[in-house]
Design a protein around this motif. Structure first.
Motif, PDB file in Angstrom:
ATOM      1  N   GLU A 153      39.758  42.952  37.970  1.00  0.00           N
ATOM      2  CA  GLU A 153      41.132  43.415  38.104  1.00  0.00           C
ATOM      3  C   GLU A 153      41.447  43.645  39.574  1.00  0.00           C
ATOM      4  OE1 GLU A 153      44.020  47.031  36.458  1.00  0.00           O
ATOM      5  OE2 GLU A 153      41.950  46.836  35.755  1.00  0.00           O
ATOM      6  N   GLY A 154      42.605  43.211  39.991  1.00  0.00           N
ATOM      7  CA  GLY A 154      42.989  43.351  41.388  1.00  0.00           C
ATOM      8  C   GLY A 154      42.400  42.285  42.293  1.00  0.00           C
ATOM      9  N   THR A 202      41.953  39.160  44.712  1.00  0.00           N
ATOM     10  CA  THR A 202      42.814  38.673  45.790  1.00  0.00           C
ATOM     11  C   THR A 202      43.282  37.253  45.482  1.00  0.00           C
ATOM     12  OG1 THR A 202      41.007  37.705  47.066  1.00  0.00           O
ATOM     13  CG2 THR A 202      41.512  40.048  47.440  1.00  0.00           C
TER      14      THR A 202
END
Length: 367
Positions: free
Chosen positions: A247-248, A250
């Motif tokens: 999650e998150g 780049t």
């Protein structure tokens, strides 16, 4: 059939020759996001033209295309005409910032617009105001002589771009612009037109021009021919490629995951030009370089990552020089040349060694 370390059949070569990006593709060194002090309000004809050029950029942001015409005091001006006016006004405002509205610019009665994407070899993602003004002067002079704005303005000719140890650049023009950048390549009309309208949009909202302007003539995020970003097949493949990311993640992680999925899950096939498009390539789990690129770009764009086509006569150590289409993916503030047609390629590093001829970059592949 697994992909080999060379490609046997060339794509058809192209035969023709002649600062402020929207959200999702903004190079880091533009200054368009400065606080807005006030807005320009037109008083005379030239000022109304500036307002229409700013509106043209708003249309571009919404549609990825500049309008076919603008309306200045009830008169419709075609794209060639209003771009000619933009070239004149860009210089006049800088030379006479206090009185540039006083004398109307002389818009040519006949000025058509050269609009193809071929020969798009410009290298920089931003351009200084000085260099943009130089390009505008060149474009206007050509337009007055020929009755049509040029397909491109050349800053220099690039030879053998890419990854060869002996890659070299040759310049047909080497002006010492104040920013120290040696701009290189052909700045096509789609891109210099968008850059001019960006500059006037900035002027409208800041009462000055930006020091640098984004050169992108597209956000490279849209659905185009054979690149169906909203099809369920594309969405499912994109989701599968990104499934293992944290999650998150780049954009670089996402772009790399999509490239590796395309490289590992699909096979290279030997035929010429587009045959399947993005959806059928994913379904068939294979295609030639054109179709593999369609599918890779569709997944990237569906993930909100700008991506474009690159075409050239590439040198492969095993098979010599052949026509080839490759994805370029924008992530982490730069473009990554990522070729899924070969199992030995890695993210940002294809197996070909350079280009004998660089044919350009496209938001939509023309063959």
């Amino acid at each position: 059939m697994k992909k080999f370390a060379f490609i046997i059949l060339a794509c058809t070569a192209l035969l023709f020759g002649a600062c402020a990006c929207q959200q999702g593709g903004k190079p880091a060194d533009t200054d368009e996001q400065e606080p807005v002090p006030t807005e320009f309000t037109a008083k005379e004809y030239n000022g109304f033209f500036v307002e229409e050029l700013a509106k043209a950029y708003e249309t571009f942001v919404e549609t990825d295309l500049l309008p076919a015409s603008v309306n200045v005091e009830g008169i419709l001006y075609g794209k060639g005409q209003y771009m000619a006016a933009a070239c004149l006004l860009l210089k006049r405002i800088q030379e006479d910032p206090e009185h540039w509205e006083d004398e109307e610019v002389d818009v040519p009665l006949r000025m058509t617009w050269g609009g193809n994407e071929q020969n798009n070899t410009f290298e920089q993602d931003t351009i200084s105001l000085e260099a943009l003004t130089w390009a505008a002067d060149k474009a206007y002079a050509y337009g007055v002589k020929h009755g049509s704005m040029p397909n491109y303005v050349s800053f220099g000719t690039i030879s053998c771009p890419g990854f060869a140890k002996d890659s070299t650049f040759t310049y047909t023009y080497d002006t010492p612009f104040k920013d120290g950048v040696k701009y290189i390549g052909n700045f096509i009309s789609r891109d210099y037109g968008a850059a001019l309208c960006r500059a006037f949009y900035y002027y409208k909202h800041n009462l000055k021009f930006p020091e640098k302007v984004c050169t992108w003539g597209s956000d490279f995020l849209r659905k185009t021919a054979n690149c169906a970003i909203d099809d369920p097949v594309v969405i499912a493949a994109k989701d599968a490629a990104l499934a293992k990311l944290p999650e998150g993640a780049t954009d670089i992680q996402k772009a790399k995951a999509i490239f590796e999925y395309a490289r590992d899950e699909w096979e290279w096939e030997n035929y010429m030009n587009t045959s399947k498009g993005s959806v059928n390539t994913i379904k068939a789990k294979g295609g030639n370089c054109c179709d593999l690129t369609h599918a890779t770009l569709a997944m990237c764009r569906a993930a909100g990552i700008p991506a474009r086509y690159m075409h050239g006569q590439c040198y492969f150590q095993s098979s010599g020089v052949i026509g080839h289409v490759i994805p370029e993916i924008w992530a982490g503030g730069r473009w990554w040349v990522s070729d899924p047609s070969n199992n030995n390629a890695t993210f940002g590093f294809p197996t070909w060694k350079g280009m004998e001829k660089f044919n350009g970059r496209y938001k939509e592949l023309p063959f």
